[in-house]
Scaffold this active site. Structure first.
Site, PDB file in Angstrom:
ATOM      1  CE1 TYR A 296      -0.240   5.384  -5.073  1.00  0.00           C
ATOM      2  CE2 TYR A 296       0.386   6.965  -3.381  1.00  0.00           C
ATOM      3  CZ  TYR A 296       0.561   5.739  -4.003  1.00  0.00           C
ATOM      4  OH  TYR A 296       1.528   4.878  -3.555  1.00  0.00           O
TER       5      TYR A 296
ATOM      6  CB  SER B  79      -0.930  -0.032   1.208  1.00  0.00           C
ATOM      7  OG  SER B  79      -1.765   1.098   1.248  1.00  0.00           O
TER       8      SER B  79
ATOM      9  CE  LYS C  72      -0.785   2.106  -3.581  1.00  0.00           C
ATOM     10  NZ  LYS C  72      -0.353   0.729  -3.913  1.00  0.00           N
TER      11      LYS C  72
END
Length: 278
Positions: A146, A132, A150
């Site tokens: 982004y 991650s 994650k």
């Protein structure tokens, strides 16, 4: 001898962890979109197979897994390392770019796991390590997409861990910090450069750009090896620990996120990310 399959292994974390496993005697299936891009050191290990796997192409996922099983007799650990970051103001990011970010960082990892689970179930054991980011726990400006990908990866991994633990399969999460010197940033820069500029955000972008440049210049030179070591530890320590955060740069804000009140955390992040008066 045990076998690990690693995605995104041509460079950076993936290459480092492939070499770490190979050096201690594991069989390694080092996968990447373009095997010709593999670092020269990967080719020097007889217990390492470099082969093609594109997480956006399910046929290559199935082929790489089958090739690894045929070569080494089975697979014991899968490391979902392939990924990239999409950075920029949300309003300037196209819908297509957002879909691509989730296709690689979330759906690609899911497809790899879906493909390996029948093999793991047949063995009654297996380990999945999902790479991650600190951005999987914290929403960063200029990285909302982004971070969203994650966050999704971490939520899925945590929920999945309970399902799979019931049949002897473990799930781990490794969270690298934000400032690491790997080829991850090459694709990040290419993807982010396609965005449309919006002038209203210019003062904020200048302020945040200066902040991130400072973070980049102080990147931990040992971060790649620290992350590779954490991935190896997660895969082999036999514990029920779910998350591993190996780099120091992200620790203060991670600790604030997970250990302090929402008000204290918000005050800290506003102090960091709010543009300063000129």
């Amino acid at each position: 001898m045990k076998t690990v399959l690693i995605t995104g292994a041509s460079s950076g974390f993936g290459e480092a962890v492939a070499l770490r496993f190979a050096k201690v005697g594991w069989n390694v299936v080092a996968t990447m979109r373009d095997p010709s891009a593999a670092g020269p050191e990967l080719g020097s290990w007889p217990n390492l197979l470099a082969t093609r796997l594109d997480v956006q192409d399910r046929q290559t996922i199935a082929s790489a897994i089958e090739e690894g099983i045929q070569r080494f007799g089975g697979i014991d650990v899968v490391v979902n390392n392939a990924g990239y970051g999409l950075f920029g103001i949300f309003e300037g990011v196209s819908r297509e770019a957002i879909h691509a970010q989730f296709d690689v960082n979330v759906f690609g990892a899911m497809d790899v796991v879906r493909a390996i689970l029948p093999h793991f179930r047949s063995k009654g054991s297996g380990m999945i390590v999902n790479v991650s980011s600190g951005a999987g726990a914290i929403g960063f400006p200029m990285a909302s997409i982004y971070s969203a990908s994650k966050f999704a990866l971490e939520g899925w991994s945590e929920g999945l861990s309970y399902e799979l633990d019931s049949i002897g399969i473990k799930v781990k999460i490794v969270e690298p910090g934000g400032a690491t010197r790997t080829n991850f940033m090459q694709r990040t820069g290419a993807e982010s450069g396609r965005q449309q500029p919006i002038e209203d955000y210019a003062p904020f972008l200048r302020s945040i750009g200066t902040l991130y440049e400072g973070m980049g210049s102080s990147a931990d030179p040992d971060a790649v090896e620290k992350v590779a070591a954490a991935i190896f530890t997660a895969a082999t320590d036999g514990s029920n620990q779910l998350r591993y955060s190996p780099t120091d740069d992200i620790q203060p804000i991670l600790n604030a996120r997970r250990s302090s009140s929402e008000q204290a955390y918000r005050s800290l992040t506003l102090g960091i990310f709010t543009p300063k008066a000129a």
